[in-house]
Scaffold this motif. Structure first.
Motif, short mmCIF file in Angstrom:
data_model
loop_
_atom_site.label_atom_id
_atom_site.label_comp_id
_atom_site.label_asym_id
_atom_site.label_seq_id
_atom_site.Cartn_x
_atom_site.Cartn_y
_atom_site.Cartn_z
N ASP A 45 15.78 -87.67 -74.71
CA ASP A 45 15.98 -89.36 -74.63
C ASP A 45 14.19 -89.84 -75.12
OD1 ASP A 45 17.92 -88.90 -73.31
OD2 ASP A 45 17.39 -88.55 -71.35
N GLU A 46 13.04 -88.73 -75.23
CA GLU A 46 12.31 -88.91 -75.64
C GLU A 46 12.53 -89.38 -77.06
OE1 GLU A 46 8.27 -86.96 -73.70
OE2 GLU A 46 10.23 -86.31 -73.00
N LEU A 47 12.73 -88.94 -77.51
CA LEU A 47 12.93 -89.24 -79.31
C LEU A 47 13.83 -90.18 -79.37
CD1 LEU A 47 13.12 -85.52 -79.87
CD2 LEU A 47 11.64 -86.65 -80.34
N LYS A 48 14.99 -90.69 -78.18
CA LYS A 48 15.74 -92.15 -79.41
C LYS A 48 14.95 -93.34 -79.13
CE LYS A 48 20.28 -89.90 -76.80
NZ LYS A 48 21.56 -90.22 -76.38
N GLY A 49 15.63 -93.97 -79.95
CA GLY A 49 14.75 -95.45 -80.26
C GLY A 49 13.96 -95.12 -81.46
N LYS A 50 13.99 -94.65 -82.33
CA LYS A 50 13.21 -94.23 -83.97
C LYS A 50 14.01 -92.89 -84.84
CE LYS A 50 8.25 -95.06 -81.99
NZ LYS A 50 6.87 -94.61 -82.30
N PRO A 51 13.98 -92.91 -86.24
CA PRO A 51 14.88 -91.77 -86.38
C PRO A 51 13.44 -90.94 -86.39
CG PRO A 51 14.85 -93.63 -88.58
CD PRO A 51 14.21 -93.90 -86.79
N THR A 52 14.07 -89.66 -85.93
CA THR A 52 13.68 -88.12 -85.84
C THR A 52 13.73 -86.98 -86.52
OG1 THR A 52 13.57 -88.59 -83.72
CG2 THR A 52 13.90 -86.50 -84.15
N LEU A 53 13.25 -86.16 -87.33
CA LEU A 53 13.09 -85.16 -87.66
C LEU A 53 12.60 -84.71 -87.46
CD1 LEU A 53 12.87 -84.07 -91.09
CD2 LEU A 53 10.33 -83.91 -90.66
N LEU A 54 13.73 -83.11 -87.24
CA LEU A 54 13.44 -82.41 -86.51
C LEU A 54 13.04 -80.84 -87.67
CD1 LEU A 54 16.20 -82.13 -83.39
CD2 LEU A 54 13.75 -82.40 -83.66
N SER A 55 12.14 -80.31 -87.76
CA SER A 55 11.73 -79.17 -88.61
C SER A 55 11.84 -77.67 -88.15
CB SER A 55 9.99 -79.33 -89.06
OG SER A 55 9.67 -78.69 -89.94
N VAL A 56 13.09 -76.54 -87.96
CA VAL A 56 12.88 -75.28 -87.40
C VAL A 56 12.23 -75.20 -88.01
CG1 VAL A 56 14.72 -74.53 -85.40
CG2 VAL A 56 15.16 -76.58 -85.89
N SER A 82 7.19 -94.83 -87.05
CA SER A 82 8.06 -96.08 -87.12
C SER A 82 9.13 -94.13 -86.93
CB SER A 82 8.57 -96.45 -88.50
OG SER A 82 7.74 -95.52 -89.71
N VAL A 83 8.98 -93.61 -87.06
CA VAL A 83 9.58 -91.94 -87.13
C VAL A 83 9.31 -91.71 -85.77
CG1 VAL A 83 10.59 -92.79 -88.94
CG2 VAL A 83 8.72 -91.28 -88.82
N ASN A 84 9.92 -90.29 -85.19
CA ASN A 84 9.36 -89.35 -84.68
C ASN A 84 9.54 -87.95 -85.66
OD1 ASN A 84 9.57 -90.56 -81.69
ND2 ASN A 84 11.61 -90.51 -82.38
N ALA A 85 8.79 -87.06 -85.79
CA ALA A 85 8.60 -85.49 -86.13
C ALA A 85 8.31 -84.50 -85.54
CB ALA A 85 7.78 -86.09 -87.30
N VAL A 86 9.49 -83.50 -85.23
CA VAL A 86 8.54 -83.04 -84.11
C VAL A 86 9.43 -80.90 -84.91
CG1 VAL A 86 9.16 -81.10 -81.88
CG2 VAL A 86 9.42 -83.69 -82.60
N THR A 87 8.38 -79.92 -85.42
CA THR A 87 8.03 -78.78 -85.55
C THR A 87 8.80 -78.31 -84.41
OG1 THR A 87 6.91 -78.94 -87.42
CG2 THR A 87 7.10 -76.54 -86.54
N ASP A 141 19.34 -90.35 -86.08
CA ASP A 141 18.82 -91.92 -86.08
C ASP A 141 18.71 -92.07 -84.51
OD1 ASP A 141 21.18 -92.18 -84.49
OD2 ASP A 141 22.52 -93.32 -85.81
N GLY A 142 18.25 -93.46 -84.34
CA GLY A 142 17.41 -93.95 -83.55
C GLY A 142 18.68 -93.39 -81.89
N GLU A 143 19.91 -93.60 -82.63
CA GLU A 143 20.61 -93.22 -81.11
C GLU A 143 20.94 -91.62 -80.61
OE1 GLU A 143 21.53 -96.29 -83.29
OE2 GLU A 143 20.27 -96.90 -82.39
#
Length: 170
Positions: A45-56, A82-87, A141-143
């Motif tokens: 839910d905290e990541l929604k609203g912006k495109p997000t990259l999850l780097s595992v 403008s984006v979220n990115a999380v390792t 995506d943002g959704e």
């Protein structure tokens, strides 16, 4: 469900727990620990609203994982907020924070799946034989819909950065 031989680790086939995440599906749940003003939990839910990259990655304490995180951090520099990115890794949040500080990682957050490996099981990235995460990259995506999913076939190899970034920008 398990996926035997889904990827290799140092040339040896390994088993991934859970089902593979596919492009077009809604993202599975996310519950990752991180250290910022005390222990916090990062959710989908905290990541929604912006495109997000999850780097595992298996561990930020290894060469390829460090390279992957630093490359994405560098390539995301021009995107700002403008984006979220999380390792995502199983490293303890304190170790993740030290790594980011030492390496100047400022364009990505880190999230740890150390508590219960729920991310690894729900996203199909947990290597059953080693109890570490495989190398993978997801773009949402943002959704919260999956736009890109890559399970790197050899865990010790780097991902396709360009494909992930194209999906993030697109």
């Amino acid at each position: 469900m398990s996926r035997s031989g889904a990827v290799t680790f140092k040339g040896n086939p390994v088993t991934l727990a859970g089902e593979a995440v596919a492009v077009g599906q809604a993202a599975p749940a996310i519950s990752l620990s991180y250290v910022k003003d005390g222990f916090k939990t990062l959710t989908l839910d905290e990541l929604k609203g912006k495109p997000t990259l999850l780097s595992v990655v298996p561990s930020l304490d290894t060469g390829v994982c460090a390279i992957q995180t630093k490359k994405f951090n560098e390539k995301l520099a021009g995107m700002g907020d403008s984006v979220n990115a999380v390792t995502v890794s199983l490293d303890l949040p304190f170790a993740q924070g030290r790594f980011c500080g030492a390496e100047g990682i400022t364009n990505m957050r880190v999230g740890s799946d150390y508590r219960d490996r729920a991310f690894g099981n729900q996203w199909g990235t947990l290597i059953e034989e080693l109890l570490i995460l495989c190398r993978a990259v997801f773009v949402l995506d943002g959704e919260g819909k999956v736009k890109h999913a890559e399970y790197v076939s050899e865990v010790t190899s780097e991902p396709d950065y360009d494909a992930a970034l194209a999906a993030l920008k697109g």
